[in-house]
Design a protein around this motif. Structure first.
Motif: not given
Length: 274
Positions: A262-274
């Motif tokens: 979950e943490a790694a997936t959330t981080r990947a999603m956050d990277m896509g929003r930047k």
């Protein structure tokens, strides 16, 4: 056995880090494309030496890769992608297939920053592509058709499992497989350390731990059984395995692994929003 036929498509890669090495090594090992038909660019020679030794062409000029190749992999750090897209856009034509393996960079971002109509594919590999046992998922942009998907798969399926998925799955794949390789290495280290604690030499313990993981993974793939079913097959009443599993449950292994995904997936999603 006859050598696999070469794919008559020049392939380029912008970026020469570990992920680029993994994917291109998987392609080259199969022999479906000749090394002289692969061009790799990077700012310095530090990571290019391995490709030179492989017989690939190398360059410090990203635009030259695009002008020379039809399929171009983007394997730079995610934050560098916008500047790379701006740089190469003048060279991109309707004949190109641009394949990004940058975590968190969406198809929309790629298409917005490339010429209209560009055929774009977003992929997410993992490091075991280098030994042709990787897991690759990919999604197509609006202008990439079956032909481009088939061409991409003809190159990348040599790296291991290759599956087309909805784009929303790619960040999840990053969390479970891209980052998951590190989770498995951590577990393998712990298995081996446990054996060392009980008196086994370290080198032998690591070899047995690795083979145990390999065998378990093959059984999962070949049997198509749920992991819980295979686990229960190992557990005899009052036996060694159930005692060991009890300790894992005390430590919250399953919840911890789920939290890591979950943490790694959330981080990947956050990277896509930047």
């Amino acid at each position: 056995m006859a050598a696999a036929p070469h794919v008559p498509v020049p392939v380029g890669c912008i970026g020469a880090g570990r992920m680029a090495q993994g994917v291109l090594e998987g392609i080259l090992r199969e022999g479906k494309i000749a090394a002289q038909n692969v061009t790799v660019s990077a700012p310095t020679d530090r990571n290019l030496e391995k490709f030179k030794l492989r017989g690939c062409r190398t360059s410090h000029n990203n635009r030259s890769v695009v002008s020379r190749c039809r399929v171009v992999f983007l394997a730079t750090k995610p934050h560098i992608i916008p500047s790379v897209l701006e740089e190469i856009s003048p060279e991109v034509t309707a004949e190109h297939v641009i394949v990004s393996m940058a975590a968190g960079v969406t198809l929309q971002t790629l298409e917005t920053n490339l010429p209209p109509g560009t055929k774009v594919i977003r992929m997410m590999p993992n490091l075991p592509c280098v030994v042709q046992e990787g897991a690759v998922v990919f999604s197509r942009g609006r202008c990439a058709g079956e032909g481009e998907a088939n061409l991409f798969q003809s190159l990348v399926r040599t790296c291991g499992l290759c599956v087309e998925v909805p784009e929303s799955y790619i960040d999840i794949h990053t969390g479970v497989s891209g980052s998951g390789v590190a989770y498995v290495y951590t577990f393998a280290e712990a298995l081996a350390d446990g054996a060392v604690k009980m008196g086994m030499p370290g080198a032998l313990a690591r070899q047995i731990a690795a083979q145990t993981l390999l065998g378990a993974a093959k059984m999962l793939l070949q049997s198509e059984e749920h992991p819980a079913t295979l686990r229960s097959d190992v557990c005899t009443p009052g036996g060694t395995t159930i005692h060991g599993l009890h300790e894992l449950e005390k430590g919250g292994l399953r919840a911890t692994v789920m939290n890591a995904v979950e943490a790694a997936t959330t981080r990947a999603m956050d990277m896509g929003r930047k």
